[in-house]
Design a protein around this motif. Structure first.
Motif, PDB file in Angstrom:
ATOM      1  N   PRO A 132      44.104  46.281  33.545  1.00  0.00           N
ATOM      2  CA  PRO A 132      43.368  46.269  34.817  1.00  0.00           C
ATOM      3  C   PRO A 132      44.257  45.798  35.954  1.00  0.00           C
ATOM      4  N   GLY A 162      36.632  47.716  36.949  1.00  0.00           N
ATOM      5  CA  GLY A 162      37.327  46.716  36.143  1.00  0.00           C
ATOM      6  C   GLY A 162      38.443  45.994  36.841  1.00  0.00           C
ATOM      7  N   PRO A 236      39.603  43.021  32.300  1.00  0.00           N
ATOM      8  CA  PRO A 236      38.796  43.688  33.319  1.00  0.00           C
ATOM      9  C   PRO A 236      37.790  42.716  33.936  1.00  0.00           C
TER      10      PRO A 236
END
Length: 302
Positions: A132, A162, A236
């Protein structure tokens, strides 16, 4: 320190990083890669930059990162106007920097000053940036996104699913953006790089004083502060879940936002310009014993 100008000399980054590590502090270290992207067209031939231009190869911009291997380093996803220059980051330069940063195992912090989020999304889609991502939404800089809650909401809504994100506001908008970012699901950034006032007319004695004020605001809103070990750099961002308590308003989630305190070393796109509340440049080499502050590079305010 001698010239009071920003510098790309690795010795300054080394000195700051080594002092932090030697102190035993558990803070995450984030080094800028912004310097080296400043271009001022020449008067006779615009293709030739003036002597004040500092525009260098990507590998030069990250040489201190390669040496010191911080936890995080900035990656400015922006080409934008400054008051008397252009902050220039081409897609190819960003790609090369991202590849080198990834190879070092350092987390890039994607600084966006306007709707440059679309370029970041492209780099993510191409696999150049890893998921992420960690975004920093930069509000209130000259000719960039204004420090308004409406702007913050719009930029947040453009982020990929995310994504971890933080936000900051320049000068008098610093603490209002702290409150807004936390309530909108983000992390925060404060420090003398962005604002030198603790309150109206009162100079902040140190970065620590600004961090302490941000922590107070966050806790008054019902949140707790993340420790360095809890910092979710590679996880995330979860969707916040509000829980209703009987007879009360919805309670904020027990998310722990991170607080990033900034000490300016060098200056990405004028990011270390220090301005008073009337827009005048204020130059200080040290805010308090132990603080390291190098900048600004020009007489301009954001």
């Amino acid at each position: 320190p001698q010239t009071k100008q920003s510098s790309m000399d690795p010795a300054y980054y080394r000195a700051a990083t080594e002092r932090i590590r030697a102190s035993g502090s558990r803070v995450l270290i984030n080094l800028t890669t912004g310097p080296g992207a400043s271009f001022i067209p020449g008067e006779d031939d615009p293709a030739d930059g003036t002597a004040k231009s500092v525009f260098v190869r990507p590998e030069v911009r990250i040489r201190h990162v390669a040496e010191l291997k911080p936890d995080i380093c900035s990656l400015d996803i922006a080409t934008m106007n400054r008051p008397n220059r252009v902050f220039l980051n081409t897609r190819d330069h960003l790609t090369e920097m991202a590849n080198r940063i990834n190879a070092l195992g350092v987390k890039p912090e994607l600084e966006v000053f306007d709707l440059h989020i679309e370029l970041a999304r492209y780099l993510l889609d191409e696999g150049i940036l890893k998921s992420p991502p960690l975004f920093q939404l930069c509000l209130g800089t000259a000719f960039g996104a204004p420090a308004k809650v409406e702007t913050l909401i719009h930029m947040r809504d453009l982020l990929p699913a995310g994504a971890q994100w933080a936000a900051f506001g320049i000068s008098r908008w610093e603490m209002p953006i702290v409150a807004a970012a936390v309530q909108l699901g983000g992390h925060v950034r404060v420090g003398l790089e962005d604002n030198i006032y603790l309150e109206r007319g009162v100079l902040a004695p140190s970065n620590a004083a600004l961090v302490e004020k941000a922590v107070q605001i966050i806790r008054l809103l019902g949140y707790e502060i993340a420790s360095p070990e809890e910092a979710p750099l590679d996880h995330p961002h979860p969707e916040p879940q509000h829980r209703r308590r009987r007879g009360r308003h919805p309670r904020p989630p027990r998310r722990r936002p991170g607080v990033r305190g900034r000490v300016g070393v060098g200056g990405p796109s004028g990011a270390d310009d220090l301005c008073d509340q009337r827009g005048r440049v204020v130059r200080r080499l040290a805010a308090a014993p132990g603080d390291i502050l190098v900048g600004p590079d020009e007489d301009e305010c954001r």
